[in-house]
Design a protein around this motif. Structure first.
Motif, mmCIF file in Angstrom:
data_model
loop_
_atom_site.group_PDB
_atom_site.id
_atom_site.type_symbol
_atom_site.label_atom_id
_atom_site.label_comp_id
_atom_site.label_asym_id
_atom_site.label_seq_id
_atom_site.Cartn_x
_atom_site.Cartn_y
_atom_site.Cartn_z
ATOM 1 N N ALA A 26 20.958 -26.348 126.338
ATOM 2 C CA ALA A 26 20.170 -27.417 125.737
ATOM 3 C C ALA A 26 19.518 -26.977 124.426
ATOM 4 N N GLN A 27 19.200 -25.705 124.323
ATOM 5 C CA GLN A 27 18.477 -25.230 123.152
ATOM 6 C C GLN A 27 19.389 -24.905 121.978
ATOM 7 N N ILE A 28 20.616 -24.537 122.223
ATOM 8 C CA ILE A 28 21.488 -24.030 121.171
ATOM 9 C C ILE A 28 22.504 -25.098 120.808
ATOM 10 N N SER A 29 22.429 -25.601 119.580
ATOM 11 C CA SER A 29 23.321 -26.675 119.158
ATOM 12 C C SER A 29 24.698 -26.122 118.827
ATOM 13 N N GLY A 30 25.664 -27.033 118.748
ATOM 14 C CA GLY A 30 27.004 -26.657 118.370
ATOM 15 C C GLY A 30 27.181 -26.623 116.862
ATOM 16 N N TYR A 31 28.441 -26.553 116.414
ATOM 17 C CA TYR A 31 28.708 -26.485 114.988
ATOM 18 C C TYR A 31 30.131 -26.946 114.714
ATOM 19 N N ASP A 32 30.373 -27.279 113.433
ATOM 20 C CA ASP A 32 31.675 -27.730 112.965
ATOM 21 C C ASP A 32 32.193 -26.773 111.900
ATOM 22 N N PRO A 87 20.712 -31.827 104.314
ATOM 23 C CA PRO A 87 20.449 -31.047 103.094
ATOM 24 C C PRO A 87 21.727 -30.913 102.264
ATOM 25 N N PHE A 88 21.582 -30.594 100.977
ATOM 26 C CA PHE A 88 22.736 -30.319 100.133
ATOM 27 C C PHE A 88 23.205 -28.892 100.399
ATOM 28 N N TYR A 89 24.498 -28.747 100.636
ATOM 29 C CA TYR A 89 25.087 -27.435 100.860
ATOM 30 C C TYR A 89 25.884 -27.042 99.617
ATOM 31 N N VAL A 111 30.639 -21.499 106.296
ATOM 32 C CA VAL A 111 31.783 -21.342 107.192
ATOM 33 C C VAL A 111 31.689 -22.332 108.350
ATOM 34 N N TYR A 112 30.530 -22.339 109.026
ATOM 35 C CA TYR A 112 30.258 -23.303 110.090
ATOM 36 C C TYR A 112 28.941 -24.014 109.787
ATOM 37 N N LEU A 113 28.903 -25.326 110.056
ATOM 38 C CA LEU A 113 27.699 -26.119 109.846
ATOM 39 C C LEU A 113 27.555 -27.128 110.982
ATOM 40 N N ARG A 114 26.331 -27.612 111.153
ATOM 41 C CA ARG A 114 26.090 -28.783 112.008
ATOM 42 C C ARG A 114 24.860 -29.466 111.449
ATOM 43 N N SER A 115 25.049 -30.660 110.874
ATOM 44 C CA SER A 115 23.966 -31.341 110.183
ATOM 45 C C SER A 115 23.188 -32.304 111.060
ATOM 46 N N PHE A 116 23.855 -32.898 112.058
ATOM 47 C CA PHE A 116 23.200 -33.928 112.854
ATOM 48 C C PHE A 116 23.379 -33.684 114.352
ATOM 49 N N PRO A 117 22.890 -32.563 114.873
ATOM 50 C CA PRO A 117 22.921 -32.359 116.319
ATOM 51 C C PRO A 117 21.771 -33.105 116.983
ATOM 52 N N THR A 118 21.739 -33.060 118.285
ATOM 53 C CA THR A 118 20.662 -33.735 119.002
ATOM 54 C C THR A 118 19.363 -32.950 118.948
ATOM 55 N N ASP A 119 19.434 -31.648 118.708
ATOM 56 C CA ASP A 119 18.210 -30.850 118.791
ATOM 57 C C ASP A 119 17.895 -30.042 117.535
ATOM 58 N N GLU A 120 18.905 -29.480 116.856
ATOM 59 C CA GLU A 120 18.622 -28.647 115.701
ATOM 60 C C GLU A 120 19.837 -28.552 114.790
ATOM 61 N N ARG A 121 19.585 -28.235 113.526
ATOM 62 C CA ARG A 121 20.665 -27.976 112.588
ATOM 63 C C ARG A 121 21.146 -26.540 112.740
ATOM 64 N N VAL A 149 25.192 -14.906 107.022
ATOM 65 C CA VAL A 149 23.898 -15.146 107.646
ATOM 66 C C VAL A 149 23.910 -16.558 108.222
ATOM 67 N N SER A 150 23.213 -16.747 109.337
ATOM 68 C CA SER A 150 23.126 -18.050 109.987
ATOM 69 C C SER A 150 21.677 -18.521 110.016
ATOM 70 N N GLY A 151 21.504 -19.825 110.126
ATOM 71 C CA GLY A 151 20.170 -20.400 110.201
ATOM 72 C C GLY A 151 20.035 -21.336 111.379
ATOM 73 N N ARG A 152 18.961 -21.165 112.137
ATOM 74 C CA ARG A 152 18.625 -22.047 113.255
ATOM 75 C C ARG A 152 17.113 -22.241 113.272
ATOM 76 N N ILE A 153 16.609 -22.918 114.301
ATOM 77 C CA ILE A 153 15.172 -23.089 114.431
ATOM 78 C C ILE A 153 14.504 -21.719 114.514
ATOM 79 N N GLY A 154 13.525 -21.507 113.692
ATOM 80 C CA GLY A 154 12.839 -20.221 113.691
ATOM 81 C C GLY A 154 13.233 -19.342 112.535
ATOM 82 N N GLY A 155 14.183 -19.791 111.700
ATOM 83 C CA GLY A 155 14.524 -19.003 110.530
ATOM 84 C C GLY A 155 15.969 -18.560 110.517
ATOM 85 N N PHE A 156 16.206 -17.464 109.776
ATOM 86 C CA PHE A 156 17.557 -16.974 109.584
ATOM 87 C C PHE A 156 17.823 -15.757 110.477
#
Length: 334
Positions: A26-32, A87-89, A111-121, A149-156
Motif C-alpha cells: 500500500a505504501q510503495i507506488s508502482g511506475y511506468d 511536474p515537468f520532466y 528511466v522509470y516514472l509514475r505521475s498519478f499513482p493513488t498514494d505517491e509519485r 537516483v530515485s525520488g519518493r515520499i521523504g526525498g531522494f
C-alpha cells in the motif's frame, strides 16, 4: 474444539500473511517506463531502432556513429490526468562526433516514472556518459554508464549505477537494434519520514527492426522484456518478492514516420506497455507528433524540433490510471 482450532489456525495464518505484506504494497507506488524524448513519444517508441538523432541520443546511441555533426539536445514532457498536471520532466544530452567511427557524449534522462499513482509519485533518473564505435560498415556498438537516483515520499534515494549497452546493425534500408539495461538498486533511509526502504528496479532487454521504405516512409517495430521477477522491495529489512507471470513482462510498439526530418515529418505509433503495480497491468498507448527543421530560412540548418502527444491507457478511465502525455524537444547540430 477441532472446528475452533482449524478456524483459529486459518485466521492466524491469514493475519501473518496480510499484515507484513499489505502495508508494504500500500505504501510503495508502482511506475511506468518513460519516453525521454518528444520524438520517441510521438512514435510510442523507446528509441531502440530509430536512426534519427532526436530519438537515438536517448535510446540506442550506437546509431549516432554515423552522425557527422556534434549535438546539443533538450527535451521536456508533462502528463495530465484527473484535472491535474504532473511536474515537468527534463532530459538533456550532448554528443561529440570524434571521427567517422567513434563518438562520445553525456545524457540525463528519466528511466522509470509514475505521475498519478493513488498514494505517491515516483521518479528514477540516470546521468550517463557514453561512447559508441563502429566495428565495420554495418555494425556499431555503444556503452553507457552513470549514476542514477530515485525520488519518493521523504526525498531522494542513495545513488546507484545505471549501466546499459546497445548494438545497431544497418544494411541497405534495414535496421536492427538491441539495448540491454540494468537500472540498479536504490536505498531510502528516511522513507515516509522514518522507514528504511530498499528496492531493485527491473532490468530491460529491448530489440527492434526498422525499414526505410523510401525517402518519405520509415517503419519500425520494437519489443521489450522487463525482468520483473528479479525485482525486490525491502521495507525495514522485510523482503518482498512477487511471482509475476512471465507472459506479462513483454511489451512492444509499431511506429511510422512520414516525411523528411530536414523539412517536416509526421510521427505516429501504437504500443502496449506494462505498469509495475501490485499486479503487472498492461495498457495500450497511441501517439502522434510532428518533427522537422526549425525555420531553416531564418536560423539556418541544424536546428531540429519535435512536438508530440500520447494517450496512455486507451479505453481506461483516468481515475483508473490513464493519462495524456505532452512533450517538446529542441536539438542543435553543428
Amino acid at each position: 474444539m477441532i472446528f475452533k482450532s482449524k478456524w483459529y489456525l486459518a485466521v492466524t495464518l491469514s493475519c501473518l500473511w496480510i499484515f507484513p505484506s499489505s502495508p508494504i504494497q500500500a505504501q510503495i507506488s508502482g511506475y511506468d517506463v518513460t519516453f525521454p524524448s518528444a520524438y520517441s513519444l510521438g512514435l510510442s517508441s523507446q528509441g531502440v531502432v530509430s536512426s534519427n538523432s532526436l530519438s537515438s541520443i536517448y535510446g540506442n546511441t550506437a546509431f549516432l556513429t554515423n552522425q557527422t555533426k556534434h549535438i546539443l539536445d533538450l527535451s521536456t514532457n508533462v502528463s495530465y490526468a484527473n484535472s491535474n498536471f504532473s511536474p515537468f520532466y527534463l532530459s538533456g544530452a550532448g554528443y561529440f562526433s570524434f571521427s567517422e567511427s567513434f563518438g562520445f557524449g553525456v545524457r540525463g534522462k528519466p528511466v522509470y516514472l509514475r505521475s498519478f499513482p493513488t498514494d505517491e509519485r515516483f521518479s528514477n533518473y540516470t546521468f550517463q556518459a557514453f561512447a559508441n564505435w563502429k566495428l565495420n560498415p554495418y555494425i556499431t556498438f555503444a556503452i553507457h554508464l552513470g549514476p542514477g537516483v530515485s525520488g519518493r515520499i521523504g526525498g531522494f534515494s542513495s545513488y546507484s549505477w545505471n549501466v546499459s549497452a546497445s548494438m545497431a546493425i544497418q544494411y541497405d534500408n534495414f535496421r536492427f537494434g538491441i539495448i540491454l539495461e540494468s537500472p540498479g538498486t536504490y536505498r531510502y533511509d528516511e522513507y515516509l519520514g522514518s522507514e528504511r526502504l530498499k528496492e531493485k528496479l527491473p532490468e530491460r532487454a529491448l530489440v527492434g527492426i526498422g525499414y526505410k521504405w523510401n525517402d518519405w516512409i520509415d517503419i519500425q517495430l520494437e519489443g521489450s522484456r522487463k525482468f520483473y521477477e528479479f525485482t525486490s522491495v525491502s521495507l525495514n529489512q522485510s523482503n518482498q518478492y512477487i511471482p509475476y507471470p512471465v507472459r506479462t513482462m513483454y511489451s512492444g510498439n509499431l511506429s511510422l514516420a512520414l516525411g523528411k526530418i530536414e523539412t517536416f515529418q509526421i510521427l505516429t505509433g501504437v504500443g502496449r506497455e506494462i505498469r509495475m503495480e501490485k499486479s503487472l497491468r498492461g495498457f495500450y498507448t497511441a501517439s502522434m507528433g510532428v518533427a522537422g527543421s526549425l525555420f531553416p530560412s531564418l536560423f539556418g540548418e541544424g536546428y531540429l524540433y519535435a512536438v508530440s502527444v500520447q494517450r496512455a491507457g486507451l479505453s481506461v478511465r483516468e481515475r483508473d490510471g490513464a493519462e495524456t502525455r505532452f512533450a517538446l524537444q529542441l536539438q542543435l547540430q553543428f
